[in-house]
Scaffold this active site. Structure first.
Site, PDB file in Angstrom:
ATOM      1  N   ASP A  14      -6.474  -0.479  -6.070  1.00 38.57           N
ATOM      2  CA  ASP A  14      -7.926  -0.275  -6.049  1.00 38.57           C
ATOM      3  C   ASP A  14      -8.434   0.252  -4.718  1.00 38.57           C
ATOM      4  O   ASP A  14      -9.634   0.235  -4.462  1.00 38.57           O
ATOM      5  CB  ASP A  14      -8.649  -1.574  -6.406  1.00 38.57           C
ATOM      6  CG  ASP A  14      -8.357  -2.704  -5.418  1.00 38.57           C
ATOM      7  OD1 ASP A  14      -7.502  -2.500  -4.528  1.00 38.57           O
ATOM      8  OD2 ASP A  14      -8.958  -3.779  -5.549  1.00 38.57           O
ATOM      9  N   TYR A  71       0.878  -1.168   0.000  1.00 36.29           N
ATOM     10  CA  TYR A  71       0.000   0.000   0.000  1.00 36.29           C
ATOM     11  C   TYR A  71       0.914   1.216   0.000  1.00 36.29           C
ATOM     12  O   TYR A  71       1.782   1.340   0.869  1.00 36.29           O
ATOM     13  CB  TYR A  71      -0.891   0.043   1.242  1.00 36.29           C
ATOM     14  CG  TYR A  71      -2.086  -0.872   1.207  1.00 36.29           C
ATOM     15  CD1 TYR A  71      -3.096  -0.694   0.268  1.00 36.29           C
ATOM     16  CD2 TYR A  71      -2.231  -1.899   2.136  1.00 36.29           C
ATOM     17  CE1 TYR A  71      -4.204  -1.521   0.240  1.00 36.29           C
ATOM     18  CE2 TYR A  71      -3.326  -2.736   2.124  1.00 36.29           C
ATOM     19  CZ  TYR A  71      -4.309  -2.539   1.174  1.00 36.29           C
ATOM     20  OH  TYR A  71      -5.412  -3.362   1.157  1.00 36.29           O
ATOM     21  N   HIS A  83     -10.951  -6.181  -4.929  1.00 33.39           N
ATOM     22  CA  HIS A  83     -10.656  -6.154  -3.491  1.00 33.39           C
ATOM     23  C   HIS A  83     -11.639  -7.018  -2.711  1.00 33.39           C
ATOM     24  O   HIS A  83     -11.997  -6.722  -1.564  1.00 33.39           O
ATOM     25  CB  HIS A  83     -10.686  -4.718  -2.951  1.00 33.39           C
ATOM     26  CG  HIS A  83      -9.646  -4.437  -1.910  1.00 33.39           C
ATOM     27  ND1 HIS A  83      -8.434  -3.885  -2.215  1.00 33.39           N
ATOM     28  CD2 HIS A  83      -9.625  -4.642  -0.566  1.00 33.39           C
ATOM     29  CE1 HIS A  83      -7.713  -3.752  -1.105  1.00 33.39           C
ATOM     30  NE2 HIS A  83      -8.417  -4.212  -0.097  1.00 33.39           N
TER      31      HIS A  83
END
Length: 475
Positions: free
Chosen positions: A242, A214, A347
Site C-alpha cells: 500500500d 518494501y 498503513h
C-alpha cells in the site's frame, strides 16, 4: 577531544564534519557516495546527528562505509531525558506523547488531514459487544497459531522502521519483548538495528519472526535480501503493497523543516527542503519500487529457498503475505495467487488519507465471503487504531487470525524491552477480561454472535459482484 564549536565550523560541502554518538567524523569525501544523496548530510553539517543517524542506519553502517581515519575524535556524550517509571503505565495510551518532538511527529503523524488516522481509532468503538452470561470463565485460553507457529496471544508487533528514535535498543527491544511474551515480531526493511542484532535478541530458538519487505526498484537488491533472510529464522515474508509512493505526512514534514531551519540550512548550509517537505518518511521511501504489481508474488516465491522430496513439487520454506490490502477484490485476488497471510491495513492512515479503516474490509469479508476464514492455508490479519483488548476481541469475532499494533509498541519501546513486555501484558489482561465478560473461554469460541455491528453496516461497500465467484471454485 574535539569541541562542538570546532565541529560546527566544518559545515560545507568542502569540509563536512558530523557528530555521531559522541564522536566527530569527516564525511566530506563520502557526500557523493551517500545513498540518500549529499543534501541530507549537508542539512546537518557541523551538528550532532546521533538521533537521526541511529534511527535510519544499522550500527555497522559507519564501519562499512567510512575509513577508520575519518573518525576524528571524541566529544561529550548527550544526556537522555528521564521518563516516569513504566510501572505507572496502566493502558497503552499512557505510553503516548512521551517521545522527543521529532520522534513523536514521525510516529504519530498520518497523511494530510489525518482523517483516516482518526477514523481507524473511532471505528472500533462503533462495534458493540453482546455478552453471554452464566458461563464458567474461570479459565480462558488466548493461544492461537500465527504464521503456522504457536503464539500465546493473537497479537503481532507490526513492522515499524526507525525504532531507535524511541530507544537505543531499537528493534532488538521488540525481539526480546516479543520472545518473552510469546508473540511474533515483524521486522521492517527499514529497521534501524542490524538484522544479526535483532535475531540475537530472540529468547528461544523457535521464536517466530516475520520479515516485512518494501520492494526495491533495484530488483537484485530485493532478491539478495529475500534470499539472505530466507535462510534465517523468518517464518514468513510480508510484502507491503500500500505504499508504492510516499504519503504526505505533514506533521513529520513540518518538524523536519523546523529542525532544518534551526540548523540554519536556509542560510547557506546545504539546500532547504523542497515544496513537498522533508519528512523522515519521505526521505526513507525513495528506493521503493512504484512498479509493484501482482506478478511480483510469483517473483518473490521464486526467490525463496525451497525444500522438497523427489516425489513432490518444491514448496517455499517461508509463508508469503501481503500487507496493505484495502478491498475485498484484492483479498480474493491474493487468495487466488496462493498468498498465505492477507494483512488488512491502510498503513495506519499514513499513506493515503480518506481510505476506509481495515475493519470495514474485515466486515465486508465476513458479510459476503465468510468461506475465506475457513481456508486452512490463509490467515487474515488486521491493524489500524487498535488500542484496547476489546478491539482485539472484536477483530477475532469477525474472523481475523491476528491483530497487529505498531505505534503503541513504538511508544512503549521508550522503556526498552521491559516497556514492550508491559504493553503486551496490558493487552493480555484486557483480552482475557473481555473474553471472560462476554462468555468466551477460547479463541475458537469467539464469533459474530458476540457483536452488534449495525452502526457500521450502512458505511460498507456494496457486495462484490458475483463475477468473483470463480476465485472460490479454484480453491
Amino acid at each position: 577531544m574535539l569541541s562542538a564549536l570546532e565541529v560546527a565550523r566544518h559545515n560545507s560541502r568542502e569540509s563536512c564534519w558530523i557528530i555521531i554518538a559522541g564522536f566527530a567524523y569527516d564525511v566530506t569525501e563520502f557526500l557523493g557516495e551517500h545513498p540518500g544523496g549529499a543534501a541530507i548530510i549537508l542539512k546537518y553539517a557541523g551538528q550532532d546527528v546521533t538521533e537521526v543517524y541511529e534511527s535510519l542506519h544499522p550500527p555497522s553502517a559507519l564501519a562499512d562505509n567510512l575509513p577508520s581515519e575519518k573518525k576524528l575524535g571524541p566529544l561529550s556524550p548527550v544526556t537522555n531525558v528521564k521518563l516516569p517509571p513504566f510501572t505507572q503505565m496502566i493502558s497503552l495510551l499512557d505510553f503516548e506523547k512521551r517521545s522527543s518532538p521529532k520522534a513523536w511527529a514521525y510516529f504519530s503523524s498520518g497523511a494530510t488531514d489525518m482523517s483516516t488516522l482518526a477514523l481507524n481509532r473511532a471505528t472500533w468503538n462503533s462495534i458493540l459487544l453482546i455478552p453471554r452470561v452464566m458461563v464458567d470463565v474461570t479459565k480462558v485460553d488466548t493461544s492461537t497459531i500465527l504464521g503456522g507457529t504457536p503464539a500465546a496471544l493473537p497479537l503481532l508487533i507490526a513492522p515499524t522502521g526507525m525504532a531507535k528514535l524511541s530507544h537505543p535498543q531499537g528493534e532488538v527491544g521488540f525481539a526480546e519483548g516479543a520472545g518473552h511474551e510469546g508473540i511474533p515480531f515483524t521486522v521492517s526493511t527499514n529497521a534501524s538495528a542490524g538484522l544479526d542484532d535483532i535475531i540475537s535478541g530472540r529468547t528461544h530458538d523457535n521464536q517466530p519472526f516475520f520479515f516485512q519487505l518494501y520492494m526495491n526498484r533495484d530488483r537484485p537488491k530485493s532478491s539478495a535480501l529475500i534470499k539472505k533472510n530466507g535462510a534465517r529464522i523468518f517464518k514468513a515474508i510480508i510484502l507491503t503493497v500500500d505504499a508504492p509512493w510516499p504519503g504526505k505526512r505533514e506533521a513529520d514534514e513540518r518538524v523536519k523543516n523546523e529542525v532544518v531551519l534551526d540548523l540554519g540550512v536556509a542560510g547557506g548550509r546545504g539546500s532547504a527542503p523542497d515544496s513537498k517537505g522533508a519528512g523522515v518518511g519521505r526521505a526513507m521511501a525513495g528506493y521503493i519500487d512504484a512498479n509493484l504489481n501482482w506478478s511480483d508474488i510469483a517473483w518473490i516465491r521464486a526467490q525463496l529457498p525451497t525444500s522438497s522430496s523427489p516425489h513432490e513439487s518444491p514448496e517455499p520454506d517461508m509463508l508469503i503475505g501481503v500487507k496493505g490490502v484495502q478491498s475485498v477484490q484484492d483479498v480474493l485476488k491474493a487468495i487466488s495467487l496462493g498468498v498465505n497471510i492477507i494483512w488488512l491495513s491502510n498503513h495506519g492512515g499514513r499513506s493515503l488519507d480518506t481510505t476506509p479503516p481495515a475493519l470495514y474490509v474485515l466486515l465486508e469479508l465476513r458479510r459476503d465471503h465468510p468461506w475465506v476464514f475457513a481456508l486452512p492455508h490463509v490467515e487474515i490479519y488486521v491493524d489500524g487504531g487498535v488500542r484496547r483488548g476489546t478491539d482485539v476481541v472484536k477483530a477475532l469475532c469477525l474472523g481475523a487470525r491476528g491483530v497487529a499494533l505498531g505505534r503503541p509498541f513504538m511508544y512503549a519501546l521508550q522503556y526498552g524491552t521491559e516497556g514492550v513486555r508491559a504493553a503486551v501484558q496490558i493487552l493480555r489482561d484486557e483480552i482475557e477480561t473481555t473474553m471472560r465478560l462476554i462468555g468466551a473461554r477460547t479463541i475458537a469460541e469467539l464469533g459474530p454472535q458476540f457483536l452488534n455491528t449495525k452502526a457500521l453496516m450502512p458505511l460498507l461497500n456494496d457486495p462484490v459482484p458475483s463475477s468473483s465467484s470463480p476465485v472460490r471454485s479454484k480453491l
